[in-house]
Design an enzyme around this catalytic site. Structure first.
Site, PDB file in Angstrom:
ATOM      1  N   ASP A  19       0.859  -1.201   0.000  1.00 56.57           N
ATOM      2  CA  ASP A  19       0.000   0.000   0.000  1.00 56.57           C
ATOM      3  C   ASP A  19       0.888   1.242   0.000  1.00 56.57           C
ATOM      4  O   ASP A  19       1.783   1.379   0.827  1.00 56.57           O
ATOM      5  CB  ASP A  19      -0.884  -0.012   1.255  1.00 56.57           C
ATOM      6  CG  ASP A  19      -1.924   1.104   1.245  1.00 56.57           C
ATOM      7  OD1 ASP A  19      -3.120   0.791   1.221  1.00 56.57           O
ATOM      8  OD2 ASP A  19      -1.532   2.285   1.272  1.00 56.57           O
ATOM      9  N   ASP A 114      -3.739   2.367  -5.376  1.00 56.45           N
ATOM     10  CA  ASP A 114      -2.501   2.404  -4.584  1.00 56.45           C
ATOM     11  C   ASP A 114      -2.245   1.157  -3.741  1.00 56.45           C
ATOM     12  O   ASP A 114      -1.320   1.141  -2.944  1.00 56.45           O
ATOM     13  CB  ASP A 114      -2.446   3.673  -3.726  1.00 56.45           C
ATOM     14  CG  ASP A 114      -2.932   3.471  -2.311  1.00 56.45           C
ATOM     15  OD1 ASP A 114      -3.970   2.803  -2.141  1.00 56.45           O
ATOM     16  OD2 ASP A 114      -2.272   3.974  -1.394  1.00 56.45           O
ATOM     17  N   GLU A 115      -3.059   0.121  -3.881  1.00 57.52           N
ATOM     18  CA  GLU A 115      -2.782  -1.069  -3.069  1.00 57.52           C
ATOM     19  C   GLU A 115      -3.110  -2.345  -3.829  1.00 57.52           C
ATOM     20  O   GLU A 115      -3.982  -2.363  -4.684  1.00 57.52           O
ATOM     21  CB  GLU A 115      -3.545  -1.029  -1.743  1.00 57.52           C
ATOM     22  CG  GLU A 115      -5.026  -0.997  -1.889  1.00 57.52           C
ATOM     23  CD  GLU A 115      -5.764  -0.938  -0.556  1.00 57.52           C
ATOM     24  OE1 GLU A 115      -5.491  -1.767   0.323  1.00 57.52           O
ATOM     25  OE2 GLU A 115      -6.623  -0.064  -0.427  1.00 57.52           O
TER      26      GLU A 115
END
Ligand code: TTP
Ligand code: MG
Length: 371
Positions: A19, A114-115
């Site tokens: 993340d 983003d993860e």
């Protein structure tokens, strides 16, 4: 407590949850290095009704958090620099990050820009999962000038919780034999899937931390919590047998809009719905998708919200039909008598040749394309 046997599922997989740290803000700083080290808020102007998408760690020291109005962020941190989000930049950065993940495994399941989860169980060169996490983190730092954190664990549940433990730029490793201790004192809210509503419900029956659940039998959990009981029995013990799914089915496609000024006039809301229905219809069409369930979402001025859904006999990607259904559903809300802050329409129960796509391209909280 005596040592407990390790659940067999904990010996099967090696999962990394990666993340990025303050993602949108970090991407902005990368484009404008003079912003490094300053409190940055990505969201919009504090004079508007925009909310904070994210804040740099420097701004978080002042109490600025995601989803808070930018006006409040400005009061907490007067020297913060406010930026409009630029999703093209974030998508681009996300692709660069994925290209680095892909050097180590094909089994990547993105959760958002983003993860992602990575299954590194069978790494060809036999690298340890922790070494892979470190290499990914270093490559992202040196090649992309971005920072990220990782959780390394035997399953998705534990890896996701772990990645948050030593943010920013941390790596947290939980070995199979450590899972039980790791879970023991965690608030149930840390389990992915337990949101504020479930948390409240669980608190009402006296369940706050994972170990509280351990004291309950399966039968008692079933009786008190219904279908959630069996799920919670396992999750609270750190058990999760879900595979990393490189391709996930898109579940819904929708649009929503927060108004600059609250609206009470039904005609104005219908006009907004018309525009959104057209956008949703063309987005469905361009992906060769159609769906049977239409959902209307309304958020009132006091932030309370309601959703109304209707399932049609056949799937549609027709703007008029979507709008007609949304308008019918609108009759079943308090629209017309209460001020409305946000309205949205989505289509789910999707079918079509492209119903299975990589979620990396599609999921974007900012543009409300939802999985
Ligand atoms: P997060 O990973 O939740 O947050 P983050 O990367 O900014 O910070 P952290 O270091 O704590 O991981 O979300 C990723 C991006 O998604 C974030 O940069 C902005 C966006 N986002 C929103 O637009 N709205 C939100 O409410 C949240 C939580 C995130
Ligand atoms: Mg993040």
């Amino acid at each position: 407590m005596a040592d407990v046997e390790i659940h067999p599922s904990l010996l099967k997989r090696k999962i990394i949850h990666f993340d990025m740290d303050a993602f949108y803000a970090s991407v902005e700083v990368r484009h404008r290095p003079e912003l490094a080290g300053k409190p940055i808020v990505v969201g919009g102007s504090p004079q508007s009704r925009a909310v904070v998408c994210t804040a740099s760690y420097e701004a978080r020291k002042f109490g600025v958090r995601s989803a808070m109005p930018c006006s409040q962020a400005a009061r907490l941190c007067p020297e913060a620099i406010f930026l409009e989000p630029d999703f093209k930049k974030y998508k681009q950065a996300s692709q660069e990050i994925h290209a680095i993940f892909a050097r180590f495994t094909e089994r990547i399941e993105p959760l958002s820009l983003d993860e992602a989860y990575l299954d590194v169980t069978g790494h060809v060169e036999g690298l340890l999962a922790t070494a892979i996490a470190r290499k990914i983190q270093n490559a992202i730092q040196s090649e992309l000038r971005l920072s990220g954190s990782a959780g390394v664990a035997p399953n998705k549940l534990v890896a996701k919780i772990a990645s948050d433990f030593h943010k920013p730029a941390g790596i947290t490793v939980v070995l199979p034999e450590q899972v039980q201790r790791f879970m023991e004192n965690l608030p149930l809210r840390r389990i992915h899937g337990i949101g504020p509503a479930s948390e409240k419900r669980l608190e009402e029956v006296g369940l706050r931390q994972c170990r509280d659940v351990w004291a309950w039998s399966r039968d008692r959990l079933d009786a008190e919590l219904g279908s959630m009981g069996a799920w919670l029995y396992e999750r609270s013990r750190g058990i999760d047998t879900r595979e990393v799914e490189a391709h996930r089915e898109r579940k819904s496609l929708g649009r929503e809009e927060t108004f600059a000024h609250d609206k009470i006039d039904k005609q104005e809301l219908l006009l907004a719905l018309r525009e959104m229905s057209e956008e949703v219809a063309s987005a469905l069409e361009s992906r060769a998708l159609s769906g049977r369930t239409i959902t209307l979402k309304v958020k009132y001025a006091d932030f309370s919200r309601c959703t109304r859904s209707l399932t049609l006999n056949g799937a549609t990607h027709d703007a008029t039909e979507i709008l007609k259904t949304a308008a019918e559903l609108l009759e079943d809300t308090e629209v017309g008598t209460r001020k409305v802050r946000l309205i949205g329409v989505s289509v789910s129960n999707l079918q079509g040749k492209d119903a299975v796509e990589s979620s990396a391209v599609l999921h974007d909280r900012g543009e409300v394309l939802r999985l």
